[in-house]
Design a protein around this motif. Structure first.
Motif, PDB file in Angstrom:
ATOM      1  N   LYS A 185       7.717  -0.895 -49.701  1.00  0.00           N
ATOM      2  CA  LYS A 185       6.839  -0.809 -48.527  1.00  0.00           C
ATOM      3  C   LYS A 185       6.687  -2.179 -47.869  1.00  0.00           C
ATOM      4  O   LYS A 185       6.717  -2.297 -46.644  1.00  0.00           O
ATOM      5  N   ALA A 186       6.525  -3.212 -48.672  1.00  0.00           N
ATOM      6  CA  ALA A 186       6.384  -4.561 -48.130  1.00  0.00           C
ATOM      7  C   ALA A 186       7.659  -4.971 -47.393  1.00  0.00           C
ATOM      8  O   ALA A 186       7.595  -5.570 -46.309  1.00  0.00           O
ATOM      9  N   TYR A 187       8.807  -4.625 -47.955  1.00  0.00           N
ATOM     10  CA  TYR A 187      10.083  -4.947 -47.313  1.00  0.00           C
ATOM     11  C   TYR A 187      10.214  -4.193 -45.987  1.00  0.00           C
ATOM     12  O   TYR A 187      10.631  -4.766 -44.980  1.00  0.00           O
ATOM     13  N   ALA A 188       9.844  -2.905 -45.976  1.00  0.00           N
ATOM     14  CA  ALA A 188       9.932  -2.102 -44.757  1.00  0.00           C
ATOM     15  C   ALA A 188       9.005  -2.662 -43.678  1.00  0.00           C
ATOM     16  O   ALA A 188       9.376  -2.736 -42.498  1.00  0.00           O
ATOM     17  N   LYS A 189       7.792  -3.079 -44.062  1.00  0.00           N
ATOM     18  CA  LYS A 189       6.864  -3.668 -43.094  1.00  0.00           C
ATOM     19  C   LYS A 189       7.429  -4.965 -42.525  1.00  0.00           C
ATOM     20  O   LYS A 189       7.308  -5.243 -41.324  1.00  0.00           O
ATOM     21  N   ALA A 190       8.050  -5.759 -43.358  1.00  0.00           N
ATOM     22  CA  ALA A 190       8.640  -7.014 -42.894  1.00  0.00           C
ATOM     23  C   ALA A 190       9.787  -6.745 -41.919  1.00  0.00           C
ATOM     24  O   ALA A 190       9.909  -7.407 -40.885  1.00  0.00           O
ATOM     25  N   GLU A 191      10.620  -5.772 -42.232  1.00  0.00           N
ATOM     26  CA  GLU A 191      11.730  -5.420 -41.347  1.00  0.00           C
ATOM     27  C   GLU A 191      11.217  -4.874 -40.021  1.00  0.00           C
ATOM     28  O   GLU A 191      11.751  -5.175 -38.955  1.00  0.00           O
ATOM     29  N   LEU A 192      10.169  -4.053 -40.076  1.00  0.00           N
ATOM     30  CA  LEU A 192       9.575  -3.505 -38.864  1.00  0.00           C
ATOM     31  C   LEU A 192       8.990  -4.623 -38.008  1.00  0.00           C
ATOM     32  O   LEU A 192       9.145  -4.636 -36.784  1.00  0.00           O
ATOM     33  N   GLY A 193       8.323  -5.574 -38.638  1.00  0.00           N
ATOM     34  CA  GLY A 193       7.787  -6.721 -37.906  1.00  0.00           C
ATOM     35  C   GLY A 193       8.882  -7.531 -37.242  1.00  0.00           C
ATOM     36  O   GLY A 193       8.733  -7.981 -36.097  1.00  0.00           O
TER      37      GLY A 193
END
Length: 112
Positions: A26-34
């Motif tokens: 989830k943290a990785y996905a949020k970073a990619e989305l950002g």
């Protein structure tokens, strides 16, 4: 103690490991989305000025076409009268618009 930190990893339940994996995902996905959002915002900011300039150019192009049509109507008015000159200029303009519309429809048909 010969294994060092391996004992700690082996003692953790599989559910806890999956939970950690999900949290990290989830943290990785949020970073990619950002990152994607920041990239899109940067590109949008860079495209603002060219879009405004293109819009202004389009307005001046439309004004030029109007002036050309009015000039045609006024030139024809000296030959056939003001009403006939205006109607002829309008028919020429509508004819060009119709031709361009048919051309656009033909090109759109090629996309299918």
């Amino acid at each position: 103690m010969a294994n060092g930190g391996d004992d700690d990893l082996q003692e953790r339940p599989i559910g806890e490991l999956f939970g950690q994996l999900i949290d990290e995902g989830k943290a990785y996905a949020k970073a990619e989305l950002g990152l994607a959002k920041a990239t899109a915002e940067a590109k949008a900011d860079a495209a603002k000025k060219p879009a405004l300039l293109a819009g202004a150019a389009l307005l001046f192009l439309i004004a030029g076409v109007v002036v050309l049509c009015m000039t045609l109507a006024l030139a024809l008015a000296t030959l056939v009268g003001p009403l006939a000159g205006g109607l002829i200029a309008a028919l020429v303009t509508f004819g060009i618009a119709g031709w361009l519309g048919l051309w656009a429809k033909k090109e759109l048909g090629k996309l299918k």
